[in-house]
Design an enzyme around this catalytic site. Structure first.
Site, PDB file in Angstrom:
ATOM      1  N   CYS A  92       0.836  -1.207   0.000  1.00  0.00           N
ATOM      2  CA  CYS A  92       0.000   0.000   0.000  1.00  0.00           C
ATOM      3  C   CYS A  92       0.877   1.265   0.000  1.00  0.00           C
ATOM      4  CB  CYS A  92      -0.980  -0.019   1.158  1.00  0.00           C
ATOM      5  SG  CYS A  92      -2.286   1.216   0.950  1.00  0.00           S
ATOM      6  N   HIS A 200      -3.909  -4.623  -0.376  1.00  0.00           N
ATOM      7  CA  HIS A 200      -3.512  -5.245   0.895  1.00  0.00           C
ATOM      8  C   HIS A 200      -3.635  -6.760   0.797  1.00  0.00           C
ATOM      9  CE1 HIS A 200      -3.180  -1.644   3.504  1.00  0.00           C
ATOM     10  NE2 HIS A 200      -4.022  -1.132   2.631  1.00  0.00           N
ATOM     11  N   GLU A 202      -2.846  -8.863   2.926  1.00  0.00           N
ATOM     12  CA  GLU A 202      -3.258  -9.336   4.262  1.00  0.00           C
ATOM     13  C   GLU A 202      -4.750  -9.128   4.514  1.00  0.00           C
ATOM     14  OE1 GLU A 202      -1.754  -6.622   3.556  1.00  0.00           O
ATOM     15  OE2 GLU A 202      -2.523  -5.010   4.842  1.00  0.00           O
TER      16      GLU A 202
HETATM   17  N1  LIG Z   1      -4.716   2.613   2.891  1.00  0.00           N
HETATM   18  C1  LIG Z   1      -4.007   3.747   3.039  1.00  0.00           C
HETATM   19  O1  LIG Z   1      -3.628   4.138   4.152  1.00  0.00           O
HETATM   20  C2  LIG Z   1      -3.710   4.539   1.791  1.00  0.00           C
HETATM   21  C3  LIG Z   1      -3.448   5.970   2.127  1.00  0.00           C
HETATM   22  C4  LIG Z   1      -2.830   6.735   0.957  1.00  0.00           C
HETATM   23  N2  LIG Z   1      -2.571   8.118   1.383  1.00  0.00           N
HETATM   24  C5  LIG Z   1      -3.764   6.711  -0.232  1.00  0.00           C
HETATM   25  O2  LIG Z   1      -4.852   7.228  -0.137  1.00  0.00           O
HETATM   26  O3  LIG Z   1      -3.438   6.168  -1.273  1.00  0.00           O
END
Ligand SMILES: NC(=O)CC[C@H](N)C(=O)O
Length: 223
Positions: A92, A200, A202
């Site tokens: 991420c 993600h 996970e």
């Molecule tokens: N899942 C996250 O914390 C992603 C946050 C990131 N700043 C986004 O919006 O892409």
């Protein structure tokens, strides 16, 4: 060899999950254990350097993640592993910070610069992109081996939307995987020892565990 003469089970690959104050680390550790690793949440510099694999999670703002990473000299830990060809997996925002810079809410922050290009706001009617999506895995992908047509869980508003890195012969061209949400963006990159997913794993159920198991299975063993 065990007491009854059978071959002892091979030790699980040791995977360090970098502890730099990011959120969502415990689910990453749990998923890596389910995928077959001896996963440990740690900021111990020796363990991070010597582990078979390093996972760099990340949630929240690009700038905050970069600041927290720099707070433990994480750029050194990641850079030294990569210089030695030792696997790193970003997840991420842990993927986003691998690019040259990120632009969030008008603020530009320098990233780790492992890959050229910028992370910018997705061009989509509804943000954040929060939900399950299929991806278009790149040819020769290790991460997505056996995972065609699976869906993965995304929670983000920003992403890398261009891949400017030209293959540098004789090196293997990076394997890039795309996702379509409004416009295409990079869902994953596999570039030698450095891999990363915008989604993600996970939080992506059995498909996510299988993807992590694919990454773990490909880890060169140092023990
Ligand atoms: N899942 C996250 O914390 C992603 C946050 C990131 N700043 C986004 O919006 O892409």
């Amino acid at each position: 060899m065990t007491a009854d003469g059978s071959a002892a089970a091979a030790p699980r690959p040791l995977v360090a999950v970098l502890d730099y104050g990011s959120g969502n680390v415990h689910s990453a550790v749990k998923a890596l254990v389910a995928a077959g690793a001896d996963a440990r949440l740690t900021a111990d510099r020796g363990l991070v350097a010597d582990a078979d694999g390093l996972v760099v999670p990340g949630v929240g703002a690009f700038s905050a993640v970069m600041s927290a990473l720099r707070g433990i000299r994480g750029e050194e830990l990641i850079g030294r592993r990569l210089s030695g060809g030792r696997p790193v997996l970003g997840i991420c925002v842990g993927m986003q910070v691998l690019f040259e810079h990120g632009v969030e809410r008008g603020m530009e922050t320098e990233g780790l610069g492992e890959w050229p290009g910028a992370v910018t706001e997705l061009d989509a009617p509804v943000l954040p992109h929060m939900g399950w999506n299929t991806v278009r895995a790149g040819e020769g992908s290790v991460l997505f081996d056996g995972l065609t047509d699976e869906r993965f869980y995304f929670v983000h508003s920003y992403g890398a939307q261009h891949w400017p890195l030209e293959p540098m012969k004789p090196f293997r061209a990076p394997v890039v995987t795309w996702c379509d949400y409004g416009q295409p963006f990079l869902a994953a990159v596999e570039n030698g020892p450095l891999s990363a997913t915008q989604f993600h794993p996970e939080k992506s159920g059995a498909a996510g565990i299988r993807l992590l198991a694919n990454w773990i299975s490909a880890l060169p063993r140092t023990a």
